[in-house]
Design an enzyme around this catalytic site. Structure first.
Site, PDB file in Angstrom:
ATOM      1  N   VAL A 207     -15.281 -35.605 -12.980  1.00 45.08           N
ATOM      2  CA  VAL A 207     -14.483 -36.824 -13.050  1.00 45.08           C
ATOM      3  C   VAL A 207     -13.343 -36.743 -12.038  1.00 45.08           C
ATOM      4  O   VAL A 207     -12.499 -35.848 -12.099  1.00 45.08           O
ATOM      5  CB  VAL A 207     -13.926 -37.044 -14.470  1.00 45.08           C
ATOM      6  CG1 VAL A 207     -13.070 -38.308 -14.516  1.00 45.08           C
ATOM      7  CG2 VAL A 207     -15.059 -37.125 -15.488  1.00 45.08           C
ATOM      8  N   LYS A 208     -13.331 -37.688 -11.125  1.00 48.93           N
ATOM      9  CA  LYS A 208     -12.344 -37.710 -10.046  1.00 48.93           C
ATOM     10  C   LYS A 208     -11.192 -38.632 -10.432  1.00 48.93           C
ATOM     11  O   LYS A 208     -11.393 -39.817 -10.721  1.00 48.93           O
ATOM     12  CB  LYS A 208     -13.013 -38.195  -8.756  1.00 48.93           C
ATOM     13  CG  LYS A 208     -12.274 -37.866  -7.482  1.00 48.93           C
ATOM     14  CD  LYS A 208     -13.168 -38.237  -6.290  1.00 48.93           C
ATOM     15  CE  LYS A 208     -12.512 -37.880  -4.969  1.00 48.93           C
ATOM     16  NZ  LYS A 208     -13.371 -38.307  -3.826  1.00 48.93           N
ATOM     17  N   LEU A 209      -9.976 -38.071 -10.421  1.00 49.50           N
ATOM     18  CA  LEU A 209      -8.789 -38.771 -10.911  1.00 49.50           C
ATOM     19  C   LEU A 209      -7.720 -38.844  -9.832  1.00 49.50           C
ATOM     20  O   LEU A 209      -7.541 -37.897  -9.059  1.00 49.50           O
ATOM     21  CB  LEU A 209      -8.210 -38.028 -12.124  1.00 49.50           C
ATOM     22  CG  LEU A 209      -9.155 -37.811 -13.309  1.00 49.50           C
ATOM     23  CD1 LEU A 209      -8.619 -36.694 -14.194  1.00 49.50           C
ATOM     24  CD2 LEU A 209      -9.317 -39.102 -14.097  1.00 49.50           C
TER      25      LEU A 209
ATOM     26  N   ALA B 277     -17.310 -38.149  -9.196  1.00 53.89           N
ATOM     27  CA  ALA B 277     -17.411 -39.591  -9.422  1.00 53.89           C
ATOM     28  C   ALA B 277     -16.033 -40.104  -9.815  1.00 53.89           C
ATOM     29  O   ALA B 277     -15.439 -39.614 -10.777  1.00 53.89           O
ATOM     30  CB  ALA B 277     -18.438 -39.887 -10.510  1.00 53.89           C
TER      31      ALA B 277
END
Length: 217
Positions: A86-88, A60
Site C-alpha cells: 500500500v503506497k501512502l 499500489a
C-alpha cells in the site's frame, strides 16, 4: 540492491521480468493514466494483472488524503493480492495510516519523500519502504543523491528495517550512484535498467570475437 520498474505498462514489465533481475513494480495514478487505465475497477484489475506478471512486491497507491479514506482504500488494495504494497503519501494522515497498516502486517511504501525528517517519520511509523524522489530534487537544482546518503546514515544509526527505495530515477547513473550510497531498492524506467548493459568496449570485443571466429570457421 533490488530492481523495481516504475511503470504500469505490462509489456515493459514483462520485458524487465524476462531479464531475470526484476524484484518488483511501482506505480502511481500518473503512470496508470499514461497507459489509459481509468476507473476504479479497471485500475484494480490492472494491479492484479501486474502481480500475475512478477513475483515481487507491487506498490499500489491510494488516492485519498484523509486517514479513514486511506485505510479504506488501502485495505481494499491489500486484499487484491498478497504482493500488493500500500503506497501512502508523506502527509500527517499518511503517517497515521502507515502505522495502522504496519501494526496489521500490511506492507507500506511512503511516497513523495523529499527530506531526511520525512524519512525518519516514515521509519518510525514502520514503513516497509520509503521513497525519496531524487529526480524531482535534481529538477529544482537540489542534490537528490545527498538525500539518499542522509537517509542511509540515519537508518543505519538506529537499525531501522525500512528499506530506502530510490524513486524518480531518471537514468543509468542514478542507479549506479544509488547503489554506491547503499539504497536498498531503485525504481525507474526500463531504459535506466537496460542502460546498465551497455558499454562500447563490450560491443567492440564481441564484434572482434565473432570476426575472428568467422575467419577460422
Amino acid at each position: 540492491m533490488k530492481f523495481f520498474i516504475d511503470t504500469a505498462n505490462l509489456a515493459q514489465i514483462k520485458e524487465a521480468e524476462d531479464l531475470g533481475i526484476l524484484d518488483g513494480v511501482t506505480t502511481n495514478p500518473s503512470l496508470m493514466a499514461k497507459e489509459g487505465i481509468t476507473g476504479t475497477d479497471n485500475i484494480l484489475k490492472h494491479y492484479v494483472a501486474i502481480c500475475n506478471l512478477v513475483s515481487g512486491d507491487v506498490s499500489a497507491e491510494v488516492i485519498a488524503t484523509d486517514f479513514e479514506g486511506m485505510v479504506r482504500e488501502g485495505e481494499a488494495l491489500a486484499e487484491l493480492h498478497e504482493q500488493i504494497v500500500v503506497k501512502l503519501p508523506m502527509i500527517k494522515d499518511g503517517i497515521k495510516a502507515c502505522k495502522y497498516f504496519s501494526d496489521r502486517g500490511i506492507k507500506t511504501n511512503v511516497t513523495l519523500v523529499f527530506s531526511p525528517g520525512q524519512a525518519l517519520l516514515a521509519a518510525k511509523a514502520g514503513a516497509t519502504y520509503v521513497s525519496p524522489f531524487i529526480g524531482r530534487l535534481d529538477d529544482i537544482s537540489t542534490d537528490g543523491l545527498n538525500l539518499i546518503a542522509e537517509i542511509r546514515h540515519i537508518y543505519d544509526n538506529y537499525a531501522f528495517d525500512t528499506q530506502i527505495l530510490a524513486a524518480s530515477v531518471r537514468h543509468t547513473m542514478h542507479v549506479i550512484d544509488c547503489a554506491k550510497l547503499g539504497a536498498d531498492v531503485m525504481t525507474g524506467p526500463l531504459s535506466s535498467i537496460e542502460g546498465l548493459l551497455k558499454h562500447p568496449l563490450t560491443d567492440i570485443g564481441l564484434a572482434k570475437f565473432l570476426e575472428d571466429y568467422k575467419k577460422g570457421n
